[in-house]
Design an enzyme around this catalytic site. Sequence first.
Site, PDB file in Angstrom:
ATOM      1  N   PRO A  67     -15.932  37.139  20.748  1.00 56.77           N
ATOM      2  CA  PRO A  67     -16.732  36.723  19.599  1.00 56.77           C
ATOM      3  C   PRO A  67     -17.689  35.570  19.889  1.00 56.77           C
ATOM      4  O   PRO A  67     -17.345  34.622  20.600  1.00 56.77           O
ATOM      5  CB  PRO A  67     -15.692  36.296  18.562  1.00 56.77           C
ATOM      6  N   ASN A  68     -18.872  35.706  19.321  1.00 55.37           N
ATOM      7  CA  ASN A  68     -19.943  34.699  19.338  1.00 55.37           C
ATOM      8  C   ASN A  68     -20.685  34.592  20.666  1.00 55.37           C
ATOM      9  O   ASN A  68     -21.716  33.923  20.739  1.00 55.37           O
ATOM     10  CB  ASN A  68     -19.416  33.307  18.908  1.00 55.37           C
ATOM     11  N   ARG A  80     -27.960  28.897  20.737  1.00 55.10           N
ATOM     12  CA  ARG A  80     -27.395  27.710  20.097  1.00 55.10           C
ATOM     13  C   ARG A  80     -26.354  27.082  21.021  1.00 55.10           C
ATOM     14  O   ARG A  80     -25.881  27.737  21.947  1.00 55.10           O
ATOM     15  CB  ARG A  80     -26.695  28.090  18.778  1.00 55.10           C
ATOM     16  N   TYR A 132     -22.865  25.615  26.361  1.00 50.70           N
ATOM     17  CA  TYR A 132     -22.782  26.936  26.990  1.00 50.70           C
ATOM     18  C   TYR A 132     -23.982  27.306  27.862  1.00 50.70           C
ATOM     19  O   TYR A 132     -23.991  28.368  28.481  1.00 50.70           O
ATOM     20  CB  TYR A 132     -22.570  28.003  25.907  1.00 50.70           C
ATOM     21  N   ASN A 156     -13.989  37.236  29.154  1.00 47.86           N
ATOM     22  CA  ASN A 156     -14.158  35.997  28.419  1.00 47.86           C
ATOM     23  C   ASN A 156     -13.909  36.364  26.966  1.00 47.86           C
ATOM     24  O   ASN A 156     -14.800  36.882  26.281  1.00 47.86           O
ATOM     25  CB  ASN A 156     -15.567  35.420  28.599  1.00 47.86           C
ATOM     26  N   ALA A 163     -12.923  32.719  21.509  1.00 45.56           N
ATOM     27  CA  ALA A 163     -11.859  32.069  20.738  1.00 45.56           C
ATOM     28  C   ALA A 163     -10.583  32.918  20.678  1.00 45.56           C
ATOM     29  O   ALA A 163      -9.488  32.377  20.481  1.00 45.56           O
ATOM     30  CB  ALA A 163     -12.354  31.756  19.332  1.00 45.56           C
ATOM     31  N   HIS A 200      -7.369  31.991  22.594  1.00 50.92           N
ATOM     32  CA  HIS A 200      -6.396  31.008  22.100  1.00 50.92           C
ATOM     33  C   HIS A 200      -5.557  31.537  20.928  1.00 50.92           C
ATOM     34  O   HIS A 200      -4.706  30.829  20.424  1.00 50.92           O
ATOM     35  CB  HIS A 200      -7.136  29.734  21.662  1.00 50.92           C
ATOM     36  N   ASP A 213      -1.490  41.895  24.706  1.00 55.15           N
ATOM     37  CA  ASP A 213      -0.661  43.100  24.790  1.00 55.15           C
ATOM     38  C   ASP A 213      -1.465  44.295  25.294  1.00 55.15           C
ATOM     39  O   ASP A 213      -0.935  45.132  26.029  1.00 55.15           O
ATOM     40  CB  ASP A 213      -0.040  43.425  23.421  1.00 55.15           C
ATOM     41  N   GLU A 273      -9.404  36.030  33.786  1.00 56.60           N
ATOM     42  CA  GLU A 273      -9.877  35.354  32.575  1.00 56.60           C
ATOM     43  C   GLU A 273     -10.945  34.346  32.983  1.00 56.60           C
ATOM     44  O   GLU A 273     -10.780  33.641  33.985  1.00 56.60           O
ATOM     45  CB  GLU A 273      -8.696  34.622  31.922  1.00 56.60           C
ATOM     46  N   HIS A 308     -14.160  31.469  31.540  1.00 56.22           N
ATOM     47  CA  HIS A 308     -14.834  30.728  30.466  1.00 56.22           C
ATOM     48  C   HIS A 308     -16.026  29.982  31.036  1.00 56.22           C
ATOM     49  O   HIS A 308     -15.980  29.488  32.168  1.00 56.22           O
ATOM     50  CB  HIS A 308     -13.882  29.725  29.811  1.00 56.22           C
ATOM     51  N   LEU A 309     -17.052  29.870  30.236  1.00 50.43           N
ATOM     52  CA  LEU A 309     -18.221  29.080  30.614  1.00 50.43           C
ATOM     53  C   LEU A 309     -17.869  27.600  30.679  1.00 50.43           C
ATOM     54  O   LEU A 309     -18.233  26.889  31.621  1.00 50.43           O
ATOM     55  CB  LEU A 309     -19.334  29.283  29.577  1.00 50.43           C
ATOM     56  N   SER A 310     -17.194  27.135  29.645  1.00 49.70           N
ATOM     57  CA  SER A 310     -16.860  25.708  29.556  1.00 49.70           C
ATOM     58  C   SER A 310     -15.481  25.450  30.158  1.00 49.70           C
ATOM     59  O   SER A 310     -14.677  26.381  30.320  1.00 49.70           O
ATOM     60  CB  SER A 310     -16.878  25.261  28.087  1.00 49.70           C
ATOM     61  N   ARG A 370     -11.728  20.123  26.575  1.00 45.77           N
ATOM     62  CA  ARG A 370     -12.206  20.204  25.188  1.00 45.77           C
ATOM     63  C   ARG A 370     -11.045  19.997  24.203  1.00 45.77           C
ATOM     64  O   ARG A 370     -10.042  19.401  24.553  1.00 45.77           O
ATOM     65  CB  ARG A 370     -12.914  21.554  24.993  1.00 45.77           C
ATOM     66  N   ARG A 373      -7.920  24.522  22.506  1.00 47.23           N
ATOM     67  CA  ARG A 373      -8.500  25.401  23.543  1.00 47.23           C
ATOM     68  C   ARG A 373      -7.710  25.335  24.857  1.00 47.23           C
ATOM     69  O   ARG A 373      -8.030  26.026  25.810  1.00 47.23           O
ATOM     70  CB  ARG A 373      -9.956  25.018  23.828  1.00 47.23           C
TER      71      ARG A 373
HETATM   72  O1  CA2 Z   1     -16.227  28.475  27.325  1.00 49.22           O
HETATM   73  C1  CA2 Z   1     -16.081  29.663  26.982  1.00 49.22           C
HETATM   74  O2  CA2 Z   1     -16.576  30.593  27.615  1.00 49.22           O
HETATM   75  C2  CA2 Z   1     -15.327  29.978  25.689  1.00 49.22           C
HETATM   76  O3  CA2 Z   1     -14.633  31.199  25.889  1.00 49.22           O
HETATM   77  C3  CA2 Z   1     -16.370  30.113  24.610  1.00 49.22           C
HETATM   78  C4  CA2 Z   1     -15.756  30.344  23.219  1.00 49.22           C
HETATM   79  C5  CA2 Z   1     -14.703  29.283  22.914  1.00 49.22           C
HETATM   80  O4  CA2 Z   1     -14.070  29.585  21.694  1.00 49.22           O
HETATM   81  C6  CA2 Z   1     -13.652  29.205  24.012  1.00 49.22           C
HETATM   82  O5  CA2 Z   1     -12.752  28.171  23.697  1.00 49.22           O
HETATM   83  C7  CA2 Z   1     -14.301  28.914  25.352  1.00 49.22           C
HETATM   84  C8  CA2 Z   1     -16.833  30.254  22.136  1.00 49.22           C
HETATM   85  C9  CA2 Z   1     -18.012  31.106  22.373  1.00 49.22           C
HETATM   86  C10 CA2 Z   1     -19.084  30.692  21.398  1.00 49.22           C
HETATM   87  O6  CA2 Z   1     -20.312  30.991  21.947  1.00 49.22           O
HETATM   88  C11 CA2 Z   1     -21.407  30.491  21.320  1.00 49.22           C
HETATM   89  C12 CA2 Z   1     -22.577  30.578  22.009  1.00 49.22           C
HETATM   90  C13 CA2 Z   1     -23.723  30.076  21.450  1.00 49.22           C
HETATM   91  C14 CA2 Z   1     -23.686  29.514  20.174  1.00 49.22           C
HETATM   92  C15 CA2 Z   1     -22.485  29.438  19.489  1.00 49.22           C
HETATM   93  C16 CA2 Z   1     -21.349  29.936  20.059  1.00 49.22           C
END
Ligand code: CA2
Length: 146
Positions: free
Chosen positions: A9-10, A17, A22, A73, A76, A79, A86, A97, A99-101, A106, A110
Amino acid sequence: MHVLLLNGPNLNLLGQRETGIYGHSSLADIEAALSREAEQESVQLDCFQSNFEGALVDRIHRAMGRCDGILINAGAYTHTSIAIRDALAGVAIPYVELHLSNTHAREKFRHHSFLAERAVGVICGFGPASYSLALKGLLSYLRPNA
Ligand code: CA2
């Protein structure tokens, strides 16, 4: 060899944004760059993104018997989602697995991942390069003698 790249998601908002966290690359940029890298390794990369947990579960099921490895990836859902954990265990496809961040630098919520325990490995904190590093890690696991 077939590898499936899953984004949760997202992540479709990447580059638009929250660029401070990110980065500036869009998901399409990341998928295109990774597809090129995969091609150089004779790997066919399938990419799928969804904001829906069930759609991700369905896509994991469809990979059964067709994919050699998964890069995920889960955003959210990392978590929160026992369903995705499963599904990954159910299809028994090795996965990395990513993640960008750096999720450990954080918020506390997370720090825990429902996916990490059964992953081949976890990569986080390298921005878009996390995808490339995750592919390298997955391929070194799948081709130990290469
Ligand atoms: O760091 C990552 O790749 C995450 O998987 C990104 C998730 C976050 O919930 C994880 O804890 C770490 C969130 C992705 C949201 O992506 C956005 C990108 C641009 C603008 C808003 C959200």
